[in-house]
Design an enzyme around this catalytic site. Structure first.
Site, PDB file in Angstrom:
ATOM      1  N   ASN A  32       0.872  -1.179   0.000  1.00  0.00           N
ATOM      2  CA  ASN A  32       0.000   0.000   0.000  1.00  0.00           C
ATOM      3  C   ASN A  32       0.908   1.227   0.000  1.00  0.00           C
ATOM      4  O   ASN A  32       1.508   1.559   1.028  1.00  0.00           O
ATOM      5  CB  ASN A  32      -0.891  -0.023   1.254  1.00  0.00           C
ATOM      6  CG  ASN A  32      -1.699   1.260   1.401  1.00  0.00           C
ATOM      7  OD1 ASN A  32      -1.787   2.059   0.473  1.00  0.00           O
ATOM      8  ND2 ASN A  32      -2.293   1.441   2.573  1.00  0.00           N
TER       9      ASN A  32
ATOM     10  N   LYS B 195       0.070   4.248  -0.270  1.00  0.00           N
ATOM     11  CA  LYS B 195      -0.573   5.441   0.309  1.00  0.00           C
ATOM     12  C   LYS B 195      -0.332   6.653  -0.609  1.00  0.00           C
ATOM     13  O   LYS B 195      -0.356   6.500  -1.826  1.00  0.00           O
ATOM     14  CB  LYS B 195      -0.065   5.695   1.729  1.00  0.00           C
ATOM     15  CG  LYS B 195      -0.122   4.437   2.589  1.00  0.00           C
ATOM     16  CD  LYS B 195       0.062   4.707   4.036  1.00  0.00           C
ATOM     17  CE  LYS B 195       0.135   3.409   4.799  1.00  0.00           C
ATOM     18  NZ  LYS B 195      -0.040   3.565   6.224  1.00  0.00           N
TER      19      LYS B 195
ATOM     20  N   HIS C  63      -9.678   1.099   4.299  1.00  0.00           N
ATOM     21  CA  HIS C  63      -8.453   1.307   5.086  1.00  0.00           C
ATOM     22  C   HIS C  63      -8.780   2.237   6.259  1.00  0.00           C
ATOM     23  O   HIS C  63      -9.557   3.187   6.114  1.00  0.00           O
ATOM     24  CB  HIS C  63      -7.352   1.910   4.206  1.00  0.00           C
ATOM     25  CG  HIS C  63      -6.009   1.848   4.864  1.00  0.00           C
ATOM     26  ND1 HIS C  63      -5.649   2.724   5.858  1.00  0.00           N
ATOM     27  CD2 HIS C  63      -4.971   1.005   4.705  1.00  0.00           C
ATOM     28  CE1 HIS C  63      -4.423   2.424   6.272  1.00  0.00           C
ATOM     29  NE2 HIS C  63      -3.992   1.378   5.592  1.00  0.00           N
TER      30      HIS C  63
ATOM     31  N   GLU D  79      -7.212   4.574   7.558  1.00  0.00           N
ATOM     32  CA  GLU D  79      -6.912   5.992   7.333  1.00  0.00           C
ATOM     33  C   GLU D  79      -8.070   6.674   6.609  1.00  0.00           C
ATOM     34  O   GLU D  79      -8.312   7.869   6.793  1.00  0.00           O
ATOM     35  CB  GLU D  79      -5.590   6.129   6.560  1.00  0.00           C
ATOM     36  CG  GLU D  79      -4.398   5.799   7.461  1.00  0.00           C
ATOM     37  CD  GLU D  79      -3.120   5.442   6.738  1.00  0.00           C
ATOM     38  OE1 GLU D  79      -3.035   5.592   5.503  1.00  0.00           O
ATOM     39  OE2 GLU D  79      -2.196   4.973   7.431  1.00  0.00           O
TER      40      GLU D  79
ATOM     41  N   GLU E 190      -5.981  -5.168  10.141  1.00  0.00           N
ATOM     42  CA  GLU E 190      -4.977  -4.133  10.389  1.00  0.00           C
ATOM     43  C   GLU E 190      -5.300  -3.398  11.684  1.00  0.00           C
ATOM     44  O   GLU E 190      -6.095  -2.429  11.679  1.00  0.00           O
ATOM     45  CB  GLU E 190      -4.962  -3.121   9.240  1.00  0.00           C
ATOM     46  CG  GLU E 190      -4.557  -3.709   7.901  1.00  0.00           C
ATOM     47  CD  GLU E 190      -3.869  -2.671   7.037  1.00  0.00           C
ATOM     48  OE1 GLU E 190      -2.759  -2.951   6.572  1.00  0.00           O
ATOM     49  OE2 GLU E 190      -4.414  -1.578   6.845  1.00  0.00           O
TER      50      GLU E 190
ATOM     51  N   GLY F 232       2.116   1.778  10.888  1.00  0.00           N
ATOM     52  CA  GLY F 232       3.152   2.813  10.846  1.00  0.00           C
ATOM     53  C   GLY F 232       3.792   3.117  12.187  1.00  0.00           C
ATOM     54  O   GLY F 232       4.478   4.132  12.332  1.00  0.00           O
TER      55      GLY F 232
ATOM     56  N   SER G  77       2.904  -2.565  10.328  1.00  0.00           N
ATOM     57  CA  SER G  77       4.328  -2.621  10.677  1.00  0.00           C
ATOM     58  C   SER G  77       5.014  -3.928  10.290  1.00  0.00           C
ATOM     59  O   SER G  77       5.954  -4.370  10.965  1.00  0.00           O
ATOM     60  CB  SER G  77       4.532  -2.321  12.172  1.00  0.00           C
ATOM     61  OG  SER G  77       4.133  -1.001  12.457  1.00  0.00           O
TER      62      SER G  77
HETATM   63  C1  PEP Z   1      -1.036   0.044   5.911  1.00  0.00           C
HETATM   64  O1  PEP Z   1      -1.164   1.271   5.919  1.00  0.00           O
HETATM   65  O2  PEP Z   1      -1.859  -0.659   5.319  1.00  0.00           O
HETATM   66  C2  PEP Z   1       0.082  -0.520   6.637  1.00  0.00           C
HETATM   67  C3  PEP Z   1       0.040  -1.778   6.932  1.00  0.00           C
HETATM   68  O3  PEP Z   1       1.120   0.341   6.944  1.00  0.00           O
HETATM   69  P1  PEP Z   1       2.534  -0.028   7.643  1.00  0.00           P
HETATM   70  O4  PEP Z   1       3.004  -1.338   7.056  1.00  0.00           O
HETATM   71  O5  PEP Z   1       3.426   1.092   7.304  1.00  0.00           O
HETATM   72  O6  PEP Z   1       2.262  -0.176   9.103  1.00  0.00           O
END
Ligand code: PEP
Length: 248
Positions: free
Chosen positions: A10, A12, A93, A95, A164, A170, A209
């Site tokens: 992803n 972003k 997602h 976000e 998630e 992040g 992460s």
């Molecule tokens: C994400 O935003 O879907 C995600 C998993 O981010 P990160 O791997 O940076 O935690």
């Protein structure tokens, strides 16, 4: 029988023309692991160029509107993403659920629109730290699924669910293996309750992460059928070791 793993990046709000070489490199190196499905979900502006830069490599979007077309300024429909060269999309997602106030009903409508347009869907769910700390994580995620999963599975496009935890995105923090196993087991049960035996074939990705150091351990957990990877998907040097971990 374990499901074939899917590792999706992803990106972003990252990605310019100058990043197409990185996409080419990821696509080329992903081919070294033919037993893993690999994809990159890039900003809508980059889908067309990414798909042309890496023919045959799955490129996805990060969101779709639920309508096919209309007066929705600034939005892109599933058909538009397909037309640009996408073969999949993320929906729901955290976000977007937070910043764009997307509801479970919105996420369901987006997932159904994308599947109807024959885009594979990665549908995200996850709990906040406050919910995790008060012991409500499984209940919250199952309730999210109940309201955001598509009513039926359409043939011709694949649904995957990404668990998630919001607090893991992040941040460098990840749940314990036992917490991941508990959540993925609960999601699997819910998918089977809802879709019958087809629910066994839906891949459940872990996201939050994931990096080259922790990927192998996460992939060893029951019912982890792949990963949705944010920061560590931006460069082949980080992303391909995660693909390699999924392959072994
Ligand atoms: C994400 O935003 O879907 C995600 C998993 O981010 P990160 O791997 O940076 O935690």
């Amino acid at each position: 029988m374990p499901l074939r793993k899917l590792v999706a990046g992803n990106w972003k709000m990252h990605g310019l023309s100058s990043d197409l070489d990185e996409i080419r490199a990821i696509a080329a190196r992903a081919r070294e692991y033919p037993n893993v499905d690999v994809a990159l979900c890039v900003p809508a502006t980059l889908i067309d160029r990414a798909a042309r830069a890496a023919p045959g490599f799955p490129i996805g979007g990060q969101d779709v509107h639920f309508a096919e077309k209309g007066a929705f300024t600034g939005c892109a429909s599933a058909f538009m993403l397909r037309d640009a060269g996408a073969s999949l999309t993320i929906v729901g997602h955290s976000e977007r659920r937070e910043a764009q106030r997307e509801s479970d009903a919105d996420v369901r409508a987006k997932a159904e629109a994308a599947l109807s347009a024959r885009l594979d869907v990665i549908l995200c769910v996850g709990e906040s730290l406050e919910v995790r700390d008060r012991g409500g994580a499984v209940e919250t995620v199952i309730a999210q699924l109940g309201k955001s999963l598509p009513q039926e599975l359409l043939s011709g496009a694949e649904l995957a669910v990404a668990y998630e935890p919001i607090w893991a995105i992040g941040t460098g923090k990840i749940p314990t293996n036992a917490e991941i196993a508990e959540m993925h087991g609960a999601i699997r049960g819910d998918l089977i309750d809802r879709y019958g035996p087809d629910g066994r074939e839906i891949r459940i990705l872990y996201g939050g992460s994931v990096n080259p150091s922790n990927a192998a351990e996460i992939f060893s957990v029951a019912d982890v059928d792949g990963a949705l990877v944010g920061g560590a998907s931006l460069e082949a040097a980080d992303f391909i070791p995660i693909v390699a971990a999924a392959a072994s």
